[in-house]
Design an enzyme around this catalytic site. Sequence first.
Site, PDB file in Angstrom:
ATOM      1  N   LYS A  22       0.708  -1.223  -0.018  1.00  0.00           N
ATOM      2  CA  LYS A  22       0.168  -0.020   0.037  1.00  0.00           C
ATOM      3  C   LYS A  22       0.890   1.279   0.048  1.00  0.00           C
ATOM      4  CE  LYS A  22      -2.623   1.235   3.557  1.00  0.00           C
ATOM      5  NZ  LYS A  22      -3.988   1.395   4.385  1.00  0.00           N
ATOM      6  N   SER A  23       1.778   1.276   0.817  1.00  0.00           N
ATOM      7  CA  SER A  23       2.823   2.564   0.712  1.00  0.00           C
ATOM      8  C   SER A  23       3.360   2.778  -0.283  1.00  0.00           C
ATOM      9  CB  SER A  23       3.824   2.270   1.966  1.00  0.00           C
ATOM     10  OG  SER A  23       3.227   2.142   3.164  1.00  0.00           O
ATOM     11  N   SER A 166       7.542   8.903  12.188  1.00  0.00           N
ATOM     12  CA  SER A 166       6.399   8.802  11.084  1.00  0.00           C
ATOM     13  C   SER A 166       6.866   9.076   9.772  1.00  0.00           C
ATOM     14  CB  SER A 166       5.322  10.129  11.526  1.00  0.00           C
ATOM     15  OG  SER A 166       4.479  10.147  10.453  1.00  0.00           O
ATOM     16  N   ASP A 314       2.459  -0.743  12.021  1.00  0.00           N
ATOM     17  CA  ASP A 314       1.316  -1.103  11.386  1.00  0.00           C
ATOM     18  C   ASP A 314       0.825  -2.520  11.692  1.00  0.00           C
ATOM     19  OD1 ASP A 314       0.295   1.347  10.335  1.00  0.00           O
ATOM     20  OD2 ASP A 314       1.196   0.919   8.344  1.00  0.00           O
ATOM     21  N   LYS A 341      -4.046   5.916  15.120  1.00  0.00           N
ATOM     22  CA  LYS A 341      -4.136   5.382  13.872  1.00  0.00           C
ATOM     23  C   LYS A 341      -5.693   5.253  13.519  1.00  0.00           C
ATOM     24  CE  LYS A 341       0.081   3.957  12.980  1.00  0.00           C
ATOM     25  NZ  LYS A 341       0.502   4.296  11.422  1.00  0.00           N
ATOM     26  N   ARG A 388      -7.347  -3.378  10.204  1.00  0.00           N
ATOM     27  CA  ARG A 388      -6.359  -4.024  10.648  1.00  0.00           C
ATOM     28  C   ARG A 388      -6.902  -4.961  12.104  1.00  0.00           C
ATOM     29  NH1 ARG A 388      -2.197  -3.657   7.231  1.00  0.00           N
ATOM     30  NH2 ARG A 388      -1.692  -1.453   6.751  1.00  0.00           N
TER      31      ARG A 388
END
Length: 435
Positions: A22-23, A166, A314, A341, A388
């Site tokens: 995804k990133s 981050s 994550d 999150k 998640r």
Amino acid sequence: MSKFIAKPSNSMYGNLKVPGDKSISHRSIMLGSLANGVTKISGLLEGKDVLSTLQGFQNMGVKIERNGDSVIIYGVGLNGLKKSLVPLNFGNSGTSIRLISGILAAQTFDSELYGDESLSKRPMDRVINPLIQMGALIESNDGKLPLKIKGGQKLQGIHYELPVASAQVKSCILLAGLYAQGETCIKESILTRDHTERMLKGLGYRIDTNKNKICLIGGARLNATKIQVPSDISSAAFFIVAASIAPQSDITLIGVNVNPTRTGIIDILKLMGANLSLSNKCVIGGELLANIRIQSAQLKGIRIPKYLVSLAIDEFPVIFIAASCAKGETILTNAKELRVKESDRIQVMADGLNILGIENEIFEDGIKIQGGVFSKPSSTIKSHHDHRISMSFAVASLRCHYAIEIEDVDNVQTSFPNFVELANQIGMNINLVSA
């Protein structure tokens, strides 16, 4: 609203290819749009979060053709974006909205950004503050969405030390730095994922990395290229844990991204005694890929090292499931980021573990979990619309003798659209039911 009914299962066998990272998918669309020339992407994640990014750039005049997970982007260059005719809606995607803020802060036109109910609760001042230091003009709702970004500002490069670990904040500043006058440097005390740096280099932009300092000079150009998106280790994590805790398992995950800034899940599980190995390592587009084989193991509780926290941020919801099945106690601290999150993942996971009879104690920045045996669920587990959380408790069904019901699982579509299909393919028993 939909829910999962995850029924007992104790064996997992086979080979799997999980969806694209995804990133990297987000960044390939963003940087491909800002590049000169045609960028061809294969393996793009087709989740809602990534498609929100794609739609955002289409709204700003970028021609993008999509055929499944293959995408062709006709880049407009750093200064070719156009004002969107509608406010930009990024749904549930924090990555989209935080990274794109750095790009939009430097445009000649005004922009308005918003998201869904969950995203609207998440802090945006962590990107707003450094962008304002660079010369941006941004209005927010007390540090949250919606954002109104004023166009026509001249950005100046800054030297910025990240107050929180981050990758989203780091990437936002680097993307703004592409437009800024002079040098932009970021210093991070804790290592975070480096996909933006790798992709910038892959598109021909000079970026200097020296230990924990990343610098670039604004005003150069990005050159289009071909990008192959590897499988997402954050998605693979559910099956890595599942195979580790299942009484009988032997699965292999194919072509997973094992970038050293993303392998905290592997390092933590190895410390817990997981039986996993990597093979067929190769580098594609600057990213390291490997096949991961996982077999059943008796896990043991550990104190999770501080240096691994940002490298698995994550993956902690499903790591909590592994800890619940381990012998002894597992302690996590230095993870306050989990509170902001898609949900407060410390509290929401603790609530779910309580429903399954797992003893735990939460801290401001972490949790202590006493490994044990899942009992008959005392109620339905609430995911709080967090993808998640939903998938993590589905994994728990491999060690529970009773069906587990998980509410509000629609957001699984944001990151892992075919999760249920793949899980059932290798031996799990998950039903997706419309409520």
